[in-house]
Design a protein around this motif. Structure first.
Motif, mmCIF file in Angstrom:
data_model
loop_
_atom_site.group_PDB
_atom_site.id
_atom_site.type_symbol
_atom_site.label_atom_id
_atom_site.label_comp_id
_atom_site.label_asym_id
_atom_site.label_seq_id
_atom_site.Cartn_x
_atom_site.Cartn_y
_atom_site.Cartn_z
ATOM 1 N N THR A 115 68.667 -37.275 -23.746
ATOM 2 C CA THR A 115 68.153 -37.263 -22.395
ATOM 3 C C THR A 115 68.281 -38.648 -21.786
ATOM 4 O OG1 THR A 115 66.272 -36.104 -23.788
ATOM 5 C CG2 THR A 115 66.028 -36.733 -21.430
ATOM 6 N N PHE A 116 68.738 -38.201 -20.624
ATOM 7 C CA PHE A 116 68.818 -39.207 -19.454
ATOM 8 C C PHE A 116 68.206 -38.696 -18.327
ATOM 9 C CE2 PHE A 116 72.655 -39.426 -21.931
ATOM 10 C CZ PHE A 116 73.037 -40.966 -22.283
ATOM 11 N N CYS A 117 67.104 -39.569 -17.882
ATOM 12 C CA CYS A 117 66.384 -39.251 -16.829
ATOM 13 C C CYS A 117 65.647 -40.274 -15.886
ATOM 14 C CB CYS A 117 65.141 -38.282 -17.407
ATOM 15 S SG CYS A 117 64.073 -39.384 -18.735
ATOM 16 N N TYR A 118 65.434 -39.881 -14.642
ATOM 17 C CA TYR A 118 64.782 -40.913 -14.026
ATOM 18 C C TYR A 118 63.624 -40.355 -13.047
ATOM 19 C CZ TYR A 118 67.532 -39.046 -9.999
ATOM 20 O OH TYR A 118 68.066 -38.299 -9.272
ATOM 21 N N GLN A 119 62.955 -41.010 -12.266
ATOM 22 C CA GLN A 119 62.101 -40.413 -11.204
ATOM 23 C C GLN A 119 62.505 -40.687 -9.666
ATOM 24 O OE1 GLN A 119 58.198 -41.464 -12.252
ATOM 25 N NE2 GLN A 119 57.822 -39.777 -13.685
ATOM 26 N N TYR A 120 62.197 -40.077 -8.666
ATOM 27 C CA TYR A 120 62.374 -40.452 -7.440
ATOM 28 C C TYR A 120 61.432 -41.476 -7.014
ATOM 29 C CZ TYR A 120 63.339 -40.340 -2.427
ATOM 30 O OH TYR A 120 63.646 -40.674 -1.140
ATOM 31 N N GLN A 121 61.459 -42.594 -6.853
ATOM 32 C CA GLN A 121 60.863 -43.777 -6.487
ATOM 33 C C GLN A 121 61.584 -44.713 -5.532
ATOM 34 O OE1 GLN A 121 57.429 -43.771 -7.844
ATOM 35 N NE2 GLN A 121 57.727 -42.984 -9.581
ATOM 36 N N GLU A 124 54.442 -44.295 -24.367
ATOM 37 C CA GLU A 124 53.350 -43.773 -25.196
ATOM 38 C C GLU A 124 52.425 -42.983 -24.559
ATOM 39 O OE1 GLU A 124 51.991 -47.612 -26.748
ATOM 40 O OE2 GLU A 124 53.861 -47.661 -27.914
ATOM 41 N N ASP A 125 51.429 -42.235 -25.040
ATOM 42 C CA ASP A 125 50.309 -41.641 -24.523
ATOM 43 C C ASP A 125 49.391 -42.513 -23.961
ATOM 44 O OD1 ASP A 125 51.202 -39.226 -25.726
ATOM 45 O OD2 ASP A 125 49.728 -39.416 -27.578
ATOM 46 N N GLY A 126 49.259 -42.109 -22.424
ATOM 47 C CA GLY A 126 48.491 -42.985 -21.783
ATOM 48 C C GLY A 126 49.111 -43.902 -20.878
ATOM 49 N N THR A 127 50.505 -43.924 -21.223
ATOM 50 C CA THR A 127 51.305 -44.779 -20.191
ATOM 51 C C THR A 127 51.153 -44.261 -18.641
ATOM 52 O OG1 THR A 127 53.095 -45.152 -21.851
ATOM 53 C CG2 THR A 127 53.583 -45.554 -19.446
ATOM 54 N N LEU A 128 50.863 -45.134 -17.951
ATOM 55 C CA LEU A 128 50.581 -45.066 -16.374
ATOM 56 C C LEU A 128 51.656 -45.287 -15.666
ATOM 57 C CD1 LEU A 128 46.965 -46.508 -15.852
ATOM 58 C CD2 LEU A 128 47.618 -44.154 -16.034
ATOM 59 N N GLY A 129 52.444 -46.381 -15.674
ATOM 60 C CA GLY A 129 53.660 -46.594 -15.166
ATOM 61 C C GLY A 129 54.494 -47.606 -15.800
ATOM 62 N N VAL A 130 55.762 -47.911 -15.154
ATOM 63 C CA VAL A 130 56.735 -48.515 -15.736
ATOM 64 C C VAL A 130 57.177 -49.510 -14.404
ATOM 65 C CG1 VAL A 130 58.933 -49.526 -16.865
ATOM 66 C CG2 VAL A 130 57.118 -47.538 -17.785
ATOM 67 N N CYS A 147 58.423 -49.937 -8.685
ATOM 68 C CA CYS A 147 58.196 -48.906 -9.870
ATOM 69 C C CYS A 147 59.305 -48.105 -10.283
ATOM 70 C CB CYS A 147 57.031 -48.175 -8.953
ATOM 71 S SG CYS A 147 56.377 -46.712 -10.146
ATOM 72 N N LEU A 148 59.335 -47.700 -11.508
ATOM 73 C CA LEU A 148 60.447 -46.837 -12.171
ATOM 74 C C LEU A 148 59.708 -45.591 -12.679
ATOM 75 C CD1 LEU A 148 62.458 -49.703 -14.093
ATOM 76 C CD2 LEU A 148 62.659 -48.766 -11.717
ATOM 77 N N TYR A 149 58.535 -45.842 -13.176
ATOM 78 C CA TYR A 149 57.870 -44.518 -13.384
ATOM 79 C C TYR A 149 56.377 -44.442 -13.261
ATOM 80 C CZ TYR A 149 55.334 -41.891 -17.179
ATOM 81 O OH TYR A 149 54.553 -40.955 -17.866
ATOM 82 N N ASP A 150 55.829 -43.276 -12.916
ATOM 83 C CA ASP A 150 54.285 -43.286 -12.779
ATOM 84 C C ASP A 150 54.004 -41.827 -13.439
ATOM 85 O OD1 ASP A 150 53.468 -41.128 -10.756
ATOM 86 O OD2 ASP A 150 54.814 -42.368 -9.527
ATOM 87 N N ASP A 151 53.167 -41.669 -14.220
ATOM 88 C CA ASP A 151 52.514 -40.467 -14.774
ATOM 89 C C ASP A 151 52.424 -39.258 -13.997
ATOM 90 O OD1 ASP A 151 50.314 -41.453 -14.104
ATOM 91 O OD2 ASP A 151 49.112 -40.827 -15.638
ATOM 92 N N LEU A 152 52.260 -39.385 -12.809
ATOM 93 C CA LEU A 152 52.104 -38.252 -11.687
ATOM 94 C C LEU A 152 53.273 -37.697 -11.274
ATOM 95 C CD1 LEU A 152 48.829 -39.527 -10.027
ATOM 96 C CD2 LEU A 152 49.180 -37.912 -12.065
ATOM 97 N N SER A 153 54.473 -38.472 -11.320
ATOM 98 C CA SER A 153 55.820 -38.188 -10.757
ATOM 99 C C SER A 153 56.765 -37.278 -11.613
ATOM 100 C CB SER A 153 56.645 -39.245 -10.328
ATOM 101 O OG SER A 153 55.783 -39.934 -9.047
#
Length: 236
Positions: A64-70, A183-189, A210-216
């Motif tokens: 898996t290679f993935c990202y979010q639009y931040q 992990e479970d509960g991760t909000l952001g990176v 921000c690279l990751y948030d759990d709502l995106s």
């Protein structure tokens, strides 16, 4: 030559000069957008280290290679446009994140102003410390308490490896972080950027992205030909 003819010649010269000026401005803009702002070859492809090679050997094309639009640039009043991450990728099976971090020449001038330096630092210096921070909600059943720092835990990740390249306007780094899991509960990176001359993780970072948030939502990262060649080279 009559005054009438002189006027016509002068008019043509002025029009030609204006047209040439407009052409040069457009050429400079196009060069900046399509060439100087392009990620250079030294940091463009994935950096395939042992954890990534092992994950690729195990999962192959299913890796898996993935990202979010931040947001890709810092935008706070004190650092607007200073730093950018034009590309990044999470590789969950390898527990790895790779980012392409960049800043332009004007950032060096701002750095000198912000810290009262005697002169603008040389472009070749390693000036910034970049780390990842993962925040985890200790009470995931109650999001309303996330503003309470005692309800959030954080882990900071140091780079595994760093590669550097530059263009006329930008300095680029490909930075690899290993051991990063969501992990479970991760909000952001988040990527934290500190000036090495004022490195104190207890203070607010000079810049944060921000690279990751759990709502995106996750998006699929498209591997380039260079990425695939780098991965395949580990199988030889």
């Amino acid at each position: 030559m009559s005054d009438y003819h002189k006027s016509r010649v002068l008019g043509r010269v002025v029009k030609a000069s204006v047209a040439l000026f407009v052409f040069l401005i457009n050429a400079i803009i196009l060069w900046r957008v399509f060439f100087s702002a392009s990620i250079p070859g030294g940091v463009k492809a994935l950096d395939v280290n042992e954890p990534l090679a092992a994950a690729y050997a195990q999962h192959g094309e299913e890796l898996t290679f993935c990202y979010q639009y931040q947001k890709s640039l810092t935008y706070a009043e004190h650092n607007a446009g200073y730093f950018g991450i034009p590309e990044y990728v999470f590789i969950p099976e390898a527990k790895q994140v790779q980012i392409v971090f960049r800043y332009n020449n004007s950032t060096l001038r701002h750095l000198a102003e912000d810290y009262g330096l005697a002169e603008v630092p040389d472009k070749g210096e390693t000036l910034f410390d970049v780390t990842l921070v993962r925040s985890t909600d200790l009470t995931p059943e109650d999001r309303d308490d996330n503003l309470d720092p005692t309800k959030i835990s954080t882990v900071r990740y140091q780079p595994t490896s760093v590669k550097r390249d530059e263009t006329a306007l930008y300095t680029y780094y490909r930075i690899v972080f290993d051991g990063v899991s969501l992990e479970d509960g991760t909000l952001g990176v988040f990527a934290d950027i500190y000036y090495k001359g004022d490195l104190d993780y207890e203070k607010a970072a000079y810049g944060t992205l921000c690279l990751y948030d759990d709502l995106s939502e996750w998006l699929e990262y498209d591997l380039s030909g260079a990425d695939r060649r780098a991965l395949e080279a580990t199988r030889k």
